[in-house]
Write a protein that holds these residues in place. Sequence first.
Motif, short mmCIF file in Angstrom:
data_model
loop_
_atom_site.label_atom_id
_atom_site.label_comp_id
_atom_site.label_asym_id
_atom_site.label_seq_id
_atom_site.Cartn_x
_atom_site.Cartn_y
_atom_site.Cartn_z
N GLU A 130 13.86 -1.89 48.49
CA GLU A 130 14.39 -2.41 47.24
C GLU A 130 15.25 -3.64 47.51
N PRO A 131 15.01 -4.74 46.81
CA PRO A 131 15.70 -5.99 47.12
C PRO A 131 17.19 -5.89 46.84
N ASN A 132 17.97 -6.62 47.66
CA ASN A 132 19.40 -6.73 47.47
C ASN A 132 19.72 -8.19 47.22
N ASN A 133 20.55 -8.47 46.22
CA ASN A 133 20.84 -9.86 45.89
C ASN A 133 21.70 -10.55 46.94
N LEU A 134 22.40 -9.77 47.76
CA LEU A 134 23.26 -10.34 48.79
C LEU A 134 22.63 -10.17 50.17
N GLU A 135 22.70 -11.23 50.93
CA GLU A 135 22.18 -11.19 52.30
C GLU A 135 23.23 -11.79 53.22
N ILE A 158 29.79 -16.37 59.68
CA ILE A 158 29.16 -15.33 58.85
C ILE A 158 28.69 -16.00 57.57
N GLU A 159 27.40 -16.03 57.37
CA GLU A 159 26.82 -16.61 56.16
C GLU A 159 26.47 -15.50 55.18
N VAL A 160 26.95 -15.65 53.94
CA VAL A 160 26.63 -14.69 52.88
C VAL A 160 25.89 -15.45 51.77
N ARG A 161 24.68 -15.05 51.50
CA ARG A 161 23.85 -15.70 50.48
C ARG A 161 23.77 -14.78 49.25
N ASN A 162 24.06 -15.37 48.10
CA ASN A 162 23.93 -14.66 46.83
C ASN A 162 22.68 -15.16 46.12
N ASP A 163 21.61 -14.37 46.15
CA ASP A 163 20.35 -14.74 45.51
C ASP A 163 20.27 -14.28 44.05
N GLY A 164 21.36 -13.68 43.57
CA GLY A 164 21.36 -13.21 42.20
C GLY A 164 21.66 -14.31 41.19
N VAL A 165 21.66 -13.95 39.93
CA VAL A 165 21.90 -14.93 38.86
C VAL A 165 23.35 -14.87 38.39
N LYS A 166 24.17 -13.97 38.95
CA LYS A 166 25.57 -13.87 38.57
C LYS A 166 26.46 -14.10 39.78
N ASP A 167 27.65 -14.65 39.51
CA ASP A 167 28.66 -14.77 40.55
C ASP A 167 29.15 -13.37 40.94
N VAL A 168 29.54 -13.23 42.20
CA VAL A 168 29.95 -11.92 42.72
C VAL A 168 31.29 -12.06 43.43
N GLN A 169 32.17 -11.10 43.22
CA GLN A 169 33.41 -11.00 43.97
C GLN A 169 33.23 -9.92 45.04
N ALA A 170 33.53 -10.25 46.28
CA ALA A 170 33.30 -9.32 47.38
C ALA A 170 34.44 -9.37 48.37
N GLN A 171 34.48 -8.37 49.22
CA GLN A 171 35.48 -8.32 50.30
C GLN A 171 34.75 -8.26 51.63
N LEU A 172 35.12 -9.16 52.54
CA LEU A 172 34.47 -9.26 53.85
C LEU A 172 35.47 -8.90 54.94
N THR A 173 35.07 -7.95 55.78
CA THR A 173 35.87 -7.60 56.96
C THR A 173 35.06 -7.96 58.20
#
Length: 692
Positions: free
Chosen positions: A469-474, A492-507
């Motif tokens: 199942e596809p995930n919008n974040l890679e 660390i590259e984070v790609r958002n392939d979705g159509v909405k902006d996303v708030q995330a936390q990276l450790t």
Amino acid sequence: MANRYNRVITDVDVRSNENNLAHRTREIDRERLIVRRGQSFSITLQCSKPLPPKHDLELVLNVGKKDRTLIKVHKEQGAGERWWFNHQGVQDEILLNLHSPANAIIGQYSLTVQLMSPESHIIEKTDKIKFHLLFNPWCKDDVVYLPDESLLQEYIMNENGVIYMGSKDYIRSLHWNYGQFENYIMDICFEILDNSSESLRNYQLDSEKRGDPVYIGRIISAMINSNDDRGVLTGRWQEPYTDGVSPTRWTGSVPILQKWSKAGTSAVKYGQCWVFAAVACTVLRCLGIPTRVITNFNSAHDVDGNLSLDVFYNERLERLDRGNRDSSWNFHCWVESWMRRSDLPKGNDGWQVLDPTPQELSEGKFCCGPCPVAAIKEGNLTVKYDAPFIFAEVNADIVEWVVRRDGQKQKARVDESSVGMYISTKGVWGDHREDVTQNYKYPEGSIKEREAYKKAGRRSPIPNNVTAEPNNLEMIIKHTKPVFGTDFDVIIEVRNDGVKDVQAQLTVLAVAMTYNSIHRGECKRQKVNLSLPARKVHREVLRLHYDDYVSCVSEHYLIGLKAFLEVPGENEPIMKTVNIPLSKPELLIQVPGKAMLFEQLTSTISFTNPLPVPLKGGVFTVEGAGLLSVAEVHVKEDIAPGQKVSVKLLFTPMKTGVRKLMVDFDSDRLKDVKGVATLVVRKRNPVIATCF
């Protein structure tokens, strides 16, 4: 018995020079008789007079140091699976031609020649004839027969090897001196057999089984480690090594075997997987079994046999000990030995896995194999020995979990394809790496692979043409190949392939590791909140300084990096891991002039300190089969940052052919720096005087 003045047989010539040359054992010894089974050899008896009429010779063999096994040598040509001989008198000599069966017991033999009267009474006997018998991979009737001469030159005769280490993304070479033909190594190999639990428990029964390479391989697999017997090496997988030698310092098998023997079979400290495998390769090649060292990258250690490695972390990404000893090693080394398997169904001949690193018990002992490589590829896990464990080493899944504070487990990463990659060995035609992964596994996602998985009793992997199942974040981790002592960046590259902006936390967590996944300490941690615009890529940089990792880095110079991405409201986090090896400088070795047998050479070894701090207690360790025994050259002064230091070493080549001079440098802050020089040692042509 006639007194010595009237003896018919006055002397014996075992013709070691001619026999050893014909049996390809002259590299081992030119004085003692060393022959291979299934191949005839000759001995000359010096006589004071011809044999009396109607008198005859009778030959009796004792095998093993304790001379408990008696073998009568039959006087009939082609006596099947028996020893036989014939003889002929030439003037004052008797030429004995002996032929051993292709399944004969290997070991030390004592030959008694008896002069018999017509009434079958012993008139006199000569009983001080000794020789050694080895496996014969050149003999088609021997079960270790290998029909390709080029392979035999590599897997029996070559004393120099290359062992592959590092990681799947950064494979490095370690040159190794197997030295199977060095002085007294053969004797030590038989000493290892004599000190096995089987031999000490029942020497007679053990001796009678020594014609079987399956039995010998299993004994060697157990005896190279010292976990439950008088084995050669003690394993240790993290510092300190103050009461022994760090595994990374060894460059050859010879000093290890010599040290074990001189210490009265007291185990040598310390070894890790490549050292165990290399020493086993030395012993097996010396005994006549074609053998090579294998490296498996991303090697699984599946303790519970479920073909899945479950690894647990807390919310700080620190590994948890939940009583599960499953682990994934950056690499793991074992050996393959070539033999027919008459004890197994058809299709199991050829390369067999033997693993002397003590990991799990096999029939109550710390040994592993021999197991057919062909059985691993086909998923035939019922064959002997240890097929399920070896299959998991190259096929297990990795499942990583995050355990929340409330005890709930959250699956963070499933990896079905990275275990068992770039399975490697030294090539036959040089020092290049040969990839043998196809011997162990069918191509990822193929029908054959799924059939093998099914036969092995595990679920089939997802075929390549079926996507999850596809995930919008890679998320992707990028890094250079950093040098130990320098600062470097990890991106660390984070790609958002979705159509909405996303708030995330990276450790992001960087830890010092050993090659077999033991964490040595935290180097750096970075936790940030990210705004990930739709259809965009965000890059986060982690800067690692020398001071961040120098205090905790292991002797394997390896940094493990984990990136953990969480999105509020999403159940499935994303975790990526990568192991970053820190490269070290190589030593420069110069040997000017031509290398001539028994003529002294001068080598110059140079090294430049790459660290921003001085190095203390520097020592160069040098060895080379046919060139010199292990020698150390100490650097008396501190080596300042950026300073170049050079030392000279004199040595005299003792054998002709292609030879490798191997050097290791160690100091207080920098260890395991290697270098190698290749020499071709020749005989000097004699000067022929011409008269005019």
